[in-house]
Write an enzyme that holds these catalytic residues in place. Structure first.
Site, PDB file in Angstrom:
ATOM      1  N   HIS A  27       0.833  -1.071   0.070  1.00 51.19           N
ATOM      2  CA  HIS A  27       0.083   0.102   0.149  1.00 51.19           C
ATOM      3  C   HIS A  27       0.843   1.076  -0.039  1.00 51.19           C
ATOM      4  O   HIS A  27       0.641   2.114  -0.612  1.00 51.19           O
ATOM      5  CB  HIS A  27      -0.914   0.037   1.172  1.00 51.19           C
ATOM      6  CG  HIS A  27      -1.851  -0.845   1.399  1.00 51.19           C
ATOM      7  ND1 HIS A  27      -1.845  -1.870   2.393  1.00 51.19           N
ATOM      8  CD2 HIS A  27      -2.918  -1.421   0.417  1.00 51.19           C
ATOM      9  CE1 HIS A  27      -2.825  -2.740   2.320  1.00 51.19           C
ATOM     10  NE2 HIS A  27      -3.406  -2.594   1.036  1.00 51.19           N
TER      11      HIS A  27
ATOM     12  N   GLU B 123      -0.888  -4.249  -9.171  1.00 50.57           N
ATOM     13  CA  GLU B 123      -1.318  -5.296 -10.052  1.00 50.57           C
ATOM     14  C   GLU B 123      -1.212  -6.638  -9.159  1.00 50.57           C
ATOM     15  O   GLU B 123      -1.770  -7.609  -9.657  1.00 50.57           O
ATOM     16  CB  GLU B 123       0.026  -5.407 -10.893  1.00 50.57           C
ATOM     17  CG  GLU B 123       0.298  -4.439 -12.048  1.00 50.57           C
ATOM     18  CD  GLU B 123       1.405  -4.314 -12.841  1.00 50.57           C
ATOM     19  OE1 GLU B 123       2.430  -5.122 -12.517  1.00 50.57           O
ATOM     20  OE2 GLU B 123       1.569  -3.735 -13.840  1.00 50.57           O
TER      21      GLU B 123
ATOM     22  N   SER C 294       0.056  -8.923   1.567  1.00 46.83           N
ATOM     23  CA  SER C 294      -1.302  -8.673   1.605  1.00 46.83           C
ATOM     24  C   SER C 294      -1.828  -8.524   2.895  1.00 46.83           C
ATOM     25  O   SER C 294      -1.234  -9.114   4.115  1.00 46.83           O
ATOM     26  CB  SER C 294      -1.987 -10.424   0.869  1.00 46.83           C
ATOM     27  OG  SER C 294      -3.240 -10.259   1.325  1.00 46.83           O
TER      28      SER C 294
HETATM   29  P1  AMP Z   1      -6.649  -3.704  -0.321  1.00 46.55           P
HETATM   30  O1  AMP Z   1      -6.386  -2.901   0.796  1.00 46.55           O
HETATM   31  O2  AMP Z   1      -6.128  -5.094  -0.371  1.00 46.55           O
HETATM   32  O3  AMP Z   1      -8.099  -3.531  -0.949  1.00 46.55           O
HETATM   33  O4  AMP Z   1      -5.619  -3.097  -1.407  1.00 46.55           O
HETATM   34  C1  AMP Z   1      -5.473  -1.739  -1.789  1.00 46.55           C
HETATM   35  C2  AMP Z   1      -4.889  -1.444  -3.010  1.00 46.55           C
HETATM   36  O5  AMP Z   1      -3.362  -1.871  -2.640  1.00 46.55           O
HETATM   37  C3  AMP Z   1      -4.985  -2.341  -4.338  1.00 46.55           C
HETATM   38  O6  AMP Z   1      -4.981  -1.463  -5.475  1.00 46.55           O
HETATM   39  C4  AMP Z   1      -4.072  -3.242  -3.946  1.00 46.55           C
HETATM   40  O7  AMP Z   1      -3.949  -4.148  -5.268  1.00 46.55           O
HETATM   41  C5  AMP Z   1      -2.933  -2.689  -3.661  1.00 46.55           C
HETATM   42  N1  AMP Z   1      -1.783  -3.635  -3.235  1.00 46.55           N
HETATM   43  C6  AMP Z   1      -2.274  -4.832  -1.983  1.00 46.55           C
HETATM   44  N2  AMP Z   1      -1.255  -5.364  -2.006  1.00 46.55           N
HETATM   45  C7  AMP Z   1      -0.427  -4.982  -2.765  1.00 46.55           C
HETATM   46  C8  AMP Z   1       1.251  -5.531  -2.897  1.00 46.55           C
HETATM   47  N3  AMP Z   1       1.613  -6.422  -2.377  1.00 46.55           N
HETATM   48  N4  AMP Z   1       1.821  -4.897  -3.936  1.00 46.55           N
HETATM   49  C9  AMP Z   1       1.255  -3.857  -4.530  1.00 46.55           C
HETATM   50  N5  AMP Z   1       0.021  -3.277  -4.479  1.00 46.55           N
HETATM   51  C10 AMP Z   1      -0.542  -3.921  -3.547  1.00 46.55           C
END
Ligand code: AMP
Length: 286
Positions: A37, A155, A192
């Site tokens: 993030h 991505e 994640s």
């Molecule tokens: P989320 O909080 O899981 O909904 O993710 C929010 C944003 O962060 C989304 O655009 C995800 O694709 C991005 N994101 C989550 N994990 C990663 C990662 N390991 N690398 C790059 N971007 C990420």
């Protein structure tokens, strides 16, 4: 860093900046922030006058209430991390703020609102019916509130990125979508928010997901699509605690699964794996 809980406060603050012609970079998240993030905020800082990150655990995009309930919530640590990367604004609304009518989105959940051209019926869409409609509902609402110049998506959620691009194009939304590379742990596991839910042995074995994707990419030179798909299934399923949900090699733009390497020039191998009770996704350009 300013932290706003309401739409009104956020919009009031942003209004002046917009009048001055400042550019706004936006990163929508569900919190439990990690370096993945933060990399999006860092990119936004480099390309905009102001960076806004939202934290909103969107009930509409969860298929199971238990998954929503156990989703990690770490707002205090999130605020510290955001300050350390000089994020300008955190927007952290309540569920009622985003879905005032029925609290949980009510009617919005019942009928598909967006024509996603079938992109939402493949891979994640097959296993999580309605998930991408839920994502689009909230992302559209957040875009309407923040009115960003550019919005940053990882991505890591490759299908989501393609679908958001599709929505922005078909609705002609005035925002530029910026894809950002996957940030990984030192053993290759894609970062994640769900990784903290893994038990020690599951976490250890979860590194096989990226190892298998990387080997699949190598094998492209010598193997057919069908053979690689079979091989990945065997590799994942023979790893203790891992169970393959799907592995697909798809056209990066249309997300259509390919049967031969010649079918598209840009291909992505996408995988979903259950590690114990935790569902993990990953992908690689192949
Ligand atoms: P989320 O909080 O899981 O909904 O993710 C929010 C944003 O962060 C989304 O655009 C995800 O694709 C991005 N994101 C989550 N994990 C990663 C990662 N390991 N690398 C790059 N971007 C990420």
């Amino acid at each position: 860093m300013h932290t706003f809980l309401t739409i009104k406060e956020t919009q009031n603050w942003l209004l002046n900046l917009k009048k001055q012609g400042k550019t706004i970079g936006f990163v929508p998240t569900m919190g439990a922030l990690h370096q993945g993030h933060l990399s999006l905020i860092e990119r936004s800082n480099n390309e905009n006058d102001i960076s806004v990150l939202s934290i909103f655990v969107n009930p509409l995009q969860f298929n199971e209430k238990s998954d929503l309930d156990k989703y990690p919530r770490t707002i205090k640590q999130d605020i510290d991390k955001l300050k350390s990367v000089h994020c300008d604004v955190l927007f952290a609304p309540s569920t009622e703020e985003i879905y005032p009518a029925q609290g949980l989105g009510g009617e919005e959940k019942q009928s598909p609102l967006y024509n996603l051209g079938g992109l939402d019926t493949l891979m994640e869409g097959l296993h999580r019916p309605g998930h991408f409609q839920g994502v689009c509902v909230v992302v559209k609402k957040l875009f309407d509130i923040i009115k960003p110049t550019k919005a940053y998506f990882g991505e890591k959620d490759f299908q989501q990125l393609v679908i958001i691009r599709h929505m922005v194009k078909t609705l002609e939304l005035p925002v530029k979508i910026i894809p950002c590379p996957i940030v990984r742990e030192s053993d290759g596991l894609a970062m994640s928010s769900r990784n903290v839910l893994l038990k020690a042995e599951e976490r250890k074995n979860a590194s096989q997901i990226y190892a298998t994707l990387s080997s699949a990419k190598e094998k492209r030179k010598s193997s057919s699509v069908t053979d690689i798909k079979k091989w990945v299934e065997i590799q994942i399923n023979k790893t203790p605690f891992l169970k393959l949900e799907y592995f697909e090699i798809v056209n990066s733009e249309t997300l259509s699964p390919v049967q031969t390497w010649e079918e598209a020039t840009c291909l992505r191998a996408c995988v979903a794996v259950k590690a114990g009770a935790v569902r993990l996704i990953d992908n690689i350009a192949i």
